[in-house]
Design a protein around this motif. Structure first.
Motif, PDB file in Angstrom:
ATOM      1  N   UNK A 294      52.869  -4.422 -49.430  1.00 55.02           N
ATOM      2  CA  UNK A 294      51.718  -3.936 -50.026  1.00 55.02           C
ATOM      3  C   UNK A 294      51.055  -5.031 -51.026  1.00 55.02           C
TER       4      UNK A 294
ATOM      5  N   UNK B   7      70.212  10.960 -50.743  1.00 55.19           N
ATOM      6  CA  UNK B   7      70.760  11.675 -52.077  1.00 55.19           C
ATOM      7  C   UNK B   7      71.742  12.793 -51.557  1.00 55.19           C
TER       8      UNK B   7
ATOM      9  N   UNK C 174      62.460  -0.587 -51.361  1.00 51.83           N
ATOM     10  CA  UNK C 174      61.346  -0.502 -52.138  1.00 51.83           C
ATOM     11  C   UNK C 174      60.820  -1.853 -52.248  1.00 51.83           C
TER      12      UNK C 174
ATOM     13  N   UNK D   8      61.387   8.619 -60.269  1.00 51.35           N
ATOM     14  CA  UNK D   8      62.174   9.942 -60.351  1.00 51.35           C
ATOM     15  C   UNK D   8      63.397   9.825 -59.270  1.00 51.35           C
ATOM     16  N   UNK D   9      63.205   9.177 -58.070  1.00 56.73           N
ATOM     17  CA  UNK D   9      64.490   9.105 -57.301  1.00 56.73           C
ATOM     18  C   UNK D   9      65.364   8.493 -57.951  1.00 56.73           C
ATOM     19  N   UNK D  10      65.268   7.430 -58.686  1.00 63.20           N
ATOM     20  CA  UNK D  10      66.398   6.935 -59.508  1.00 63.20           C
ATOM     21  C   UNK D  10      67.114   7.842 -60.437  1.00 63.20           C
ATOM     22  N   UNK D  11      66.367   8.487 -61.054  1.00 61.18           N
ATOM     23  CA  UNK D  11      66.689   9.560 -62.083  1.00 61.18           C
ATOM     24  C   UNK D  11      67.670  10.329 -61.294  1.00 61.18           C
TER      25      UNK D  11
ATOM     26  N   UNK E  52      55.503   4.562 -47.286  1.00 62.25           N
ATOM     27  CA  UNK E  52      56.117   4.894 -48.521  1.00 62.25           C
ATOM     28  C   UNK E  52      56.800   6.354 -48.431  1.00 62.25           C
TER      29      UNK E  52
ATOM     30  N   UNK F  80      53.415   4.862 -56.818  1.00 57.99           N
ATOM     31  CA  UNK F  80      54.835   4.437 -56.143  1.00 57.99           C
ATOM     32  C   UNK F  80      55.728   4.367 -57.265  1.00 57.99           C
TER      33      UNK F  80
ATOM     34  N   UNK G  18      50.105   1.294 -56.986  1.00 58.45           N
ATOM     35  CA  UNK G  18      51.497   1.111 -57.184  1.00 58.45           C
ATOM     36  C   UNK G  18      52.078   1.616 -58.375  1.00 58.45           C
TER      37      UNK G  18
ATOM     38  N   UNK H 169      56.030   5.739 -60.088  1.00 58.26           N
ATOM     39  CA  UNK H 169      56.408   7.100 -60.715  1.00 58.26           C
ATOM     40  C   UNK H 169      57.455   7.864 -59.916  1.00 58.26           C
ATOM     41  N   UNK H 170      57.082   7.715 -58.387  1.00 56.98           N
ATOM     42  CA  UNK H 170      57.939   8.396 -57.730  1.00 56.98           C
ATOM     43  C   UNK H 170      59.312   7.779 -57.572  1.00 56.98           C
ATOM     44  N   UNK H 171      59.234   6.546 -57.487  1.00 61.01           N
ATOM     45  CA  UNK H 171      60.417   5.781 -57.435  1.00 61.01           C
ATOM     46  C   UNK H 171      61.435   6.183 -58.470  1.00 61.01           C
TER      47      UNK H 171
ATOM     48  N   UNK I 191      59.991   6.043 -46.996  1.00 58.62           N
ATOM     49  CA  UNK I 191      60.967   5.659 -48.023  1.00 58.62           C
ATOM     50  C   UNK I 191      61.399   6.891 -48.897  1.00 58.62           C
TER      51      UNK I 191
ATOM     52  N   UNK J  49      56.427  15.424 -63.123  1.00 52.35           N
ATOM     53  CA  UNK J  49      57.847  14.855 -63.300  1.00 52.35           C
ATOM     54  C   UNK J  49      57.968  14.428 -64.708  1.00 52.35           C
TER      55      UNK J  49
END
Lengths: 513, 117, 145
Positions: free
Chosen positions: A190, A150, A183, B84-87, A139, B78, B75, B80-82, A142, C41
């Motif tokens: 997982x 980005x 993802x 943020x990346x998508x934002x 992860x 995971x 998960x 949550x982090x994702x 990733x 965040x």
């Protein structure tokens, strides 16, 4: 002990350095000299490469693998870094390419606007590249991969004109699809085994494989990973964004992409497929995809009229060689194949960035890369002509240049599996030589066209800072061509590391005990 | 059966997202499709960690609270982090769209084709 | 957006009272990130939303007076620096990056989970600053990326 810390520092330093760059820019403006920021970026990239050097001494010189647990939480529950030969190769290429790009940018981007953000993104891009290479948690990989993506989207859009925006948007949308694919793949894995650590995943997936063969969730995840990472490296048919983005981005950035993100993408692809799913089964896919990329890339490059697009497609073609090399390595050629593929990856980074930097010089001087409008540049830019020639000879696989050494190895490897493969590879090499000679002739030889004469009359002389990295890269091409053993010293441990699932797992999990 | 309901919905979102992305001739709708797509995947990820009858993994009453099995919190992290990346991706995409709109005056991707080959 | 004058008086008054509450709530979410859902965040996003709310209600000019892009740039870098310093402190004092400096406290209270709280603060500042910068840039208030 200290070397272990260097692995995390190699990621953190460019990251923090990147974030501090706008501050440096503000400082520079107060003091009256924007150079403060430029030299700060240069310093950060130099420091990172120095770290790489020390890490290299440990990993290559002493043959040990470095592991590092973040926050003291041991694998497989915490996030850890794991630097074996292959990871080191990727990290080394990433940081070196960044250094080259920064030096080049010092001259190339002098009149740019918004340079604060440019250097910020470039340094964070390098942090992302090194992060992907060094991490041992999928992860985390990733996340760093996304950091890389980005920042690249932003960097492609730097010029903010129509082409740049279109290229950036296309790249973004396709890249985001890749993001989702990866993802989802991680989610499936997982769900299957409940862990995110690469070593641990390897063990558990291997157990499932041994018990019940290659189950369909595994195939699904594998496909997703290949798709997701394949987008980044420009594998056919996921390459659609590549020519537009490579053409529209500033040439220093394109060099960083061709030499950096593509290499790290290959690393991520190979690491996830070989480590998680086992080498031999994957190889047919790679050989197939590799050949498709090789052939289609070469044919598309033949018909291009824009130099940067031509270089982009030829990059796709070279990526095919890398995949074929690694693929036949798994199929039966063994170490030679994988070595050939990885060595080619290294060489490709060197000569591709060189070629893009040359294109950048042309943009700087003449303002266009449309080959119909160019001609006769050799008289004005002798250094560029020479370095471009060296790059072209290298990429075509002419003896005494580094491309020859790696291609020869790939030929040997394919010969052991199926002579037909070798024939195809050689033919494509000849094709590569053909379109490069055409490019060389159109751009550098012959009589200067009207536009060329006009632009040259108004332009300034080429700053040394742009020429230094080009000469350095050309020198490397020749050096590795004449003495390929130097390259192989780094590549051999990398290939062994890639093929040995067991050793990686032992190192990482035992460090926890 | 409740656990099984999550997956089809996630896949539905995924498909709707892809549809928007591919077939809407408007850049902003493409970005929205991307958002739906990613959220479908997030839903999938969180569902993976679901345990039937599990409690939310929020610690409010000391360590004995988790006598029953909590839902898998990994998960969620995971996702949550994702998110943020998508934002970031969406923000970047929208900024690009603003510039594109200024350049071309239209949001139709078919009309914005300067690069060829 | 050409709303230099902002919106009606009712909206302005309401926003003015809501703004500190939103910032407070955002800070709460950030600080309690290791015990309740949220963390750096979402907390940062909440604070940024508060600022955007002020922007909408009062119009561009007034908003620029409150929070200015140079400030946010500094704040952003400051946020990054906090995280880095904490991490490096971990190396210096204990031996690994990011290892707990204040040590693990009582589980379930505010002071648990070693240095997570401070990390969350760093992240929160960074996120808030970043989002504000993005909003300003989109509205072409300061130009740039």
């Amino acid at each position: 002990m200290i070397v272990d810390d260097l692995t995390i520092l190699a990621i953190v330093v460019p990251l923090i350095g990147g974030f501090l760059t706008p501050l440096m820019g503000m400082l520079g403006r107060k003091v009256g000299s924007p150079k403060v920021r430029d030299y700060f970026a240069l310093l950060v990239s130099i420091v990172t490469v120095v770290f790489m050097f020390y890490i290299g001494k440990a990993v290559i010189g002493q043959g040990q693998m470095l592991t590092y647990s973040l926050a003291g939480r041991l694998a497989p529950w915490g996030i850890n870094l794991a630097v074996d030969g292959f990871a080191f190769l990727a990290g080394l290429v990433g940081s070196s390419v960044t250094l080259v790009a920064v030096v080049y940018s010092l001259g190339f981007m002098e009149q740019g606007h918004g340079l604060d953000k440019y250097y910020l993104l470039l340094l964070i891009l390098s942090a992302g590249m090194i992060g992907v290479s060094f991490t041992g948690d999928i992860f985390n990989l990733y996340v760093f991969f996304e950091i890389m993506s980005l920042t690249s989207y932003g960097l492609v859009a730097y010029y903010r004109d129509g082409k740049a925006l279109e290229g950036a948007f296309k790249y973004l949308v396709i890249g985001a699809l890749g993001t989702v694919a990866i993802l989802l793949g991680i989610g499936v894995l997982y769900g299957m085994v409940g862990t995110l650590n690469i070593a641990d995943l390897s063990v558990r997936l291997g157990a499932i494989q041994a018990a019940s063969g290659f189950t369909s969730p595994m195939m699904f995840a594998l496909g997703l990973f290949i798709a997701g990472f394949g987008i980044k490296i420009g594998m056919i048919p996921l390459h659609v964004w590549l020519p537009d983005a490579y053409q529209a981005a500033p040439s220093s950035i394109t060099a960083a992409f061709a030499g950096g993100t593509a290499v790290v993408g290959v690393y991520a692809l190979l690491r996830s497929t070989f480590m998680l799913f086992g080498a031999v089964d994957m190889s047919t896919i790679f050989v197939f995809l590799g050949f498709v990329s090789m052939i289609v890339g070469a044919f598309m490059a033949l018909v291009q009229t824009d130099l940067k697009r031509l270089l982009a497609y030829s990059g796709v073609s070279q990526m095919g060689y890398i995949l074929v090399g690694v693929g036949v390595g798994g199929l039966g050629a063994g170490l030679i194949g994988v070595e050939g593929g990885l060595f080619h990856m290294l060489n490709n980074a060197i000569y591709k960035s060189l070629l893009f930097l040359c294109a950048g010089v042309i943009v700087y001087k003449v303002g266009t890369t449309d080959m119909d409008k160019l001609g006769g540049l050799s008289s004005e830019m002798p250094v560029t002509t020479l370095t471009f020639l060296i790059g072209a000879l290298a990429i075509a696989g002419i003896p005494f240049f580094n491309g020859f050494a790696s291609k020869l190895q790939i030929y040997f490897a394919t010969l052991q599996v199926n002579p037909l493969f070798t024939i195809i590879s050689v033919v494509i090499s000849a094709l590569t030589l053909a379109y490069f000679l055409k490019a060389l002739g159109e751009v550098f030889l012959g009589q200067p066209t009207e536009e060329v004469k006009e632009s040259i009359a108004e332009s300034k002389s080429i700053p040394k800072k742009m020429l230094i990295p080009m000469v350095f890269l050309a020198f490397l091409c020749v050096l590795l061509g004449v003495l390929p053993q130097l390259g192989l010293e780094i590549v051999e441990p990398a290939s062994e590391a890639l093929l040995s699932r067991v050793e990686y797992v032992e190192e990482v999990l035992h460090a926890a005990i | 059966m409740i656990a099984s309901l999550h997956y089809p919905i996630a896949i539905l979102m995924f498909v709707v997202g892809i549809y928007c992305l591919l077939f809407r001739r408007n850049l902003i709708k493409m970005v929205m499709g991307l958002g739906i797509l990613t959220n479908g995947v997030h839903l999938f990820l969180v569902s993976v960690g679901y345990r039937i009858g599990g409690a939310a993994p929020i610690l409010t009453g000391g360590l004995n609270q988790f006598a029953g099995a909590p839902v898998d919190p990994l998960p969620q992290v995971l996702v949550l982090t994702s998110i943020v990346i998508d934002i970031s991706i969406v923000a970047l995409a929208l900024s690009l769209i603003i510039y594109i709109y200024r350049e071309h005056g239209t949001l139709n991707p078919d009309k914005i084709r300067e690069l060829r080959g | 957006m050409n709303e230099d004058e902002g919106m009606s008086l009712i909206v302005k008054t309401l926003t003015r009272s809501l703004f500190p509450i939103m910032v407070l709530f955002g800070a709460y979410v950030i600080l309690h990130g290791h015990i309740t859902p949220g963390g750096g965040f979402p907390g940062g996003v909440i604070i940024a939303t508060g600022v955007v709310m002020m922007l909408l209600a009062y119009g561009a000019k007034k908003a620029k007076q409150i929070v200015n892009v140079n400030q946010t740039t500094i704040l952003e870098s400051f946020g990054a620096l906090t995280i880095a310093v904490l991490g490096l402190l971990g190396i210096v004092l204990i031996g690994q990056f990011l290892e707990g400096v204040p040590g693990v406290g009582y589980i379930g209270t505010l002071f648990s989970g070693s240095n997570l709280a401070i990390l969350n603060i760093g992240v929160g500042i960074k996120v808030a600053a970043g989002l504000i910068t993005i909003t300003y840039a989109m509205l072409e208030l300061e130009g740039g990326h």
